[in-house]
Design a protein around this motif. Sequence first.
Motif, PDB file in Angstrom:
ATOM      1  N   UNK A 166       0.571  -1.500   0.225  1.00 24.42           N
ATOM      2  CA  UNK A 166       0.386   0.527   0.136  1.00 24.42           C
ATOM      3  C   UNK A 166       0.707   1.239   0.044  1.00 24.42           C
ATOM      4  N   UNK A 167       1.766   1.599   1.006  1.00 23.69           N
ATOM      5  CA  UNK A 167       2.458   2.481   0.971  1.00 23.69           C
ATOM      6  C   UNK A 167       3.607   2.786  -0.469  1.00 23.69           C
ATOM      7  N   UNK A 168       4.105   1.741  -1.029  1.00 18.65           N
ATOM      8  CA  UNK A 168       4.939   1.497  -2.432  1.00 18.65           C
ATOM      9  C   UNK A 168       3.550   2.065  -3.121  1.00 18.65           C
ATOM     10  N   UNK A 169       2.404   1.769  -3.521  1.00 15.32           N
ATOM     11  CA  UNK A 169       1.258   2.102  -4.332  1.00 15.32           C
ATOM     12  C   UNK A 169       0.886   3.866  -4.104  1.00 15.32           C
ATOM     13  N   UNK A 170       1.203   3.781  -3.328  1.00 20.37           N
ATOM     14  CA  UNK A 170       0.930   5.054  -3.085  1.00 20.37           C
ATOM     15  C   UNK A 170       1.910   6.454  -2.490  1.00 20.37           C
ATOM     16  N   UNK A 180      11.766  -3.549  -0.620  1.00 21.71           N
ATOM     17  CA  UNK A 180      12.268  -1.924   0.618  1.00 21.71           C
ATOM     18  C   UNK A 180      13.895  -1.619  -0.544  1.00 21.71           C
ATOM     19  N   UNK A 181      14.109  -2.540  -0.813  1.00 17.73           N
ATOM     20  CA  UNK A 181      15.261  -2.338  -1.663  1.00 17.73           C
ATOM     21  C   UNK A 181      15.088  -1.828  -2.843  1.00 17.73           C
ATOM     22  N   UNK A 182      13.723  -2.106  -3.515  1.00 15.88           N
ATOM     23  CA  UNK A 182      13.554  -1.429  -4.476  1.00 15.88           C
ATOM     24  C   UNK A 182      13.030  -0.345  -4.910  1.00 15.88           C
ATOM     25  N   UNK A 183      12.424  -0.291  -3.518  1.00 10.41           N
ATOM     26  CA  UNK A 183      11.904   1.641  -3.170  1.00 10.41           C
ATOM     27  C   UNK A 183      13.223   1.921  -2.581  1.00 10.41           C
ATOM     28  N   UNK A 184      14.485   2.074  -2.195  1.00 10.30           N
ATOM     29  CA  UNK A 184      15.296   2.852  -1.643  1.00 10.30           C
ATOM     30  C   UNK A 184      16.037   3.103  -2.620  1.00 10.30           C
ATOM     31  N   UNK A 228       9.902 -20.866  -6.158  1.00  7.60           N
ATOM     32  CA  UNK A 228      10.228 -19.505  -5.087  1.00  7.60           C
ATOM     33  C   UNK A 228      10.387 -17.986  -5.460  1.00  7.60           C
ATOM     34  N   UNK A 229      11.653 -18.408  -6.401  1.00 10.33           N
ATOM     35  CA  UNK A 229      11.769 -16.837  -7.680  1.00 10.33           C
ATOM     36  C   UNK A 229      10.539 -16.439  -8.105  1.00 10.33           C
ATOM     37  N   UNK A 230      10.173 -16.882  -8.639  1.00  7.60           N
ATOM     38  CA  UNK A 230       8.986 -17.048  -9.525  1.00  7.60           C
ATOM     39  C   UNK A 230       7.599 -16.262  -8.510  1.00  7.60           C
ATOM     40  N   UNK A 231       7.320 -17.112  -7.705  1.00  6.70           N
ATOM     41  CA  UNK A 231       6.033 -15.468  -6.940  1.00  6.70           C
ATOM     42  C   UNK A 231       6.886 -14.931  -6.837  1.00  6.70           C
ATOM     43  N   UNK A 232       7.755 -15.071  -6.133  1.00  8.15           N
ATOM     44  CA  UNK A 232       8.570 -13.490  -5.659  1.00  8.15           C
ATOM     45  C   UNK A 232       8.398 -12.023  -6.436  1.00  8.15           C
ATOM     46  N   UNK A 233       8.907 -12.789  -7.714  1.00 10.41           N
ATOM     47  CA  UNK A 233       9.125 -11.639  -8.869  1.00 10.41           C
ATOM     48  C   UNK A 233       7.592 -11.226  -9.443  1.00 10.41           C
ATOM     49  N   UNK A 234       6.945 -12.195  -9.606  1.00  7.79           N
ATOM     50  CA  UNK A 234       5.395 -11.731  -9.524  1.00  7.79           C
ATOM     51  C   UNK A 234       4.639 -10.802  -8.827  1.00  7.79           C
ATOM     52  N   UNK A 235       4.817 -11.383  -7.640  1.00 11.10           N
ATOM     53  CA  UNK A 235       3.927 -10.545  -5.980  1.00 11.10           C
ATOM     54  C   UNK A 235       4.903  -9.443  -6.281  1.00 11.10           C
ATOM     55  N   UNK A 236       6.156  -8.845  -6.777  1.00 13.42           N
ATOM     56  CA  UNK A 236       6.679  -7.480  -6.026  1.00 13.42           C
ATOM     57  C   UNK A 236       7.012  -7.276  -7.319  1.00 13.42           C
ATOM     58  N   UNK A 237       7.118  -7.555  -8.686  1.00 16.07           N
ATOM     59  CA  UNK A 237       7.048  -6.571  -9.724  1.00 16.07           C
ATOM     60  C   UNK A 237       6.757  -5.510 -10.406  1.00 16.07           C
ATOM     61  N   UNK A 238       5.667  -5.571  -9.791  1.00 18.69           N
ATOM     62  CA  UNK A 238       5.039  -4.511 -10.097  1.00 18.69           C
ATOM     63  C   UNK A 238       4.228  -3.270  -9.201  1.00 18.69           C
ATOM     64  N   UNK A 239       5.538  -3.601  -8.097  1.00 20.52           N
ATOM     65  CA  UNK A 239       4.980  -2.737  -6.693  1.00 20.52           C
ATOM     66  C   UNK A 239       6.461  -1.573  -6.723  1.00 20.52           C
ATOM     67  N   UNK A 240       7.044  -2.041  -7.799  1.00 21.77           N
ATOM     68  CA  UNK A 240       8.490  -1.434  -7.818  1.00 21.77           C
ATOM     69  C   UNK A 240       8.883  -1.176  -8.896  1.00 21.77           C
ATOM     70  N   UNK A 241       8.666   0.357 -10.046  1.00 17.65           N
ATOM     71  CA  UNK A 241       9.021   1.172 -11.348  1.00 17.65           C
ATOM     72  C   UNK A 241      10.413   1.724 -10.891  1.00 17.65           C
TER      73      UNK A 241
END
Length: 307
Positions: A164-168, A230-234, A294-307
Amino acid sequence: MDVPHHGYRATKPRARAAPPSGDPLLFEDTSSSGPPMGHQGYYSSGYSMSGVGGGVGNSGMNELFTDPMANAAVMYGSSLATQGKDMVNKEISRFMSVNKLKYFFAVDTKYVMKKLLLLMFPYTHQDWEVRYHRDTPFTPRHDVNAPDLYIPTMAFITYILLAGMALGIQKRFSPEVLGLCASTALVWVIIEVLVMLLGLYLLTVHSDLSTFDLIAYSGYKYVGMIFTVLCGLLFGSDGYFIALAWSSCALMFFIVRSLRMKILSSFPPDSVGTAASAKPRMRLYITVATAAFQPIIIYWLTAHLVR
């Protein structure tokens, strides 16, 4: 010679006389022990009213509790309520054991810190076997190798808040998008656990792995997902992919070493033959496939939060 005094009367007691019939009584004579004769009807009527209002009610209640049929109905209803409660508890216990669920939340601060370090830096850990005491596994607070549900639950909630914070920050926040993110993450865990259960059933793996264990191992990915976002946002996209690679490798190593003690060790060592030797390889394959997914799921659920 006696001179009469107009303000003086003799104190000699006089006989009490009945008043004339024509003069009304100003005060009621209550010197007698019994009730006045003229008000006998009042007391009778008062008794009758009590009998109608309270006496009948009390007698009705007494009759209700002394009636054998009423007592039997009360006892039957009580037994039905007890049976219903037992049936509900039994059905709940079939799908979810409260005592077993408490086991997975028996953690403390020391365990949480050690487990988080183990999830992010599992390469130096040597002993991966879960300890037992009289066929009962140690609680997570006493054994860092024991799976728990506290860290996956807290990590899932933290991931939703971080999403939610990343989308905001990116001006893309909306309740619908956040709800879709949460439901997608939850559905992926359910699918992963169901696939694992199906694979273990088809391979006839007899181990002490329960559904809660699989949920715990599948939920540990949220720790790496939080670190990645977090690393993607920072640090931007470069920091995101570096964190993704690190968390994915760490989680894969952790899953393989943890599930190997549960799945591969359950195979009897005295089995021989081609068909028997194929089963250990299949169990190894399903363990590696679970870790590699596991890496596939992690990428699928986090890639759209970091642009």
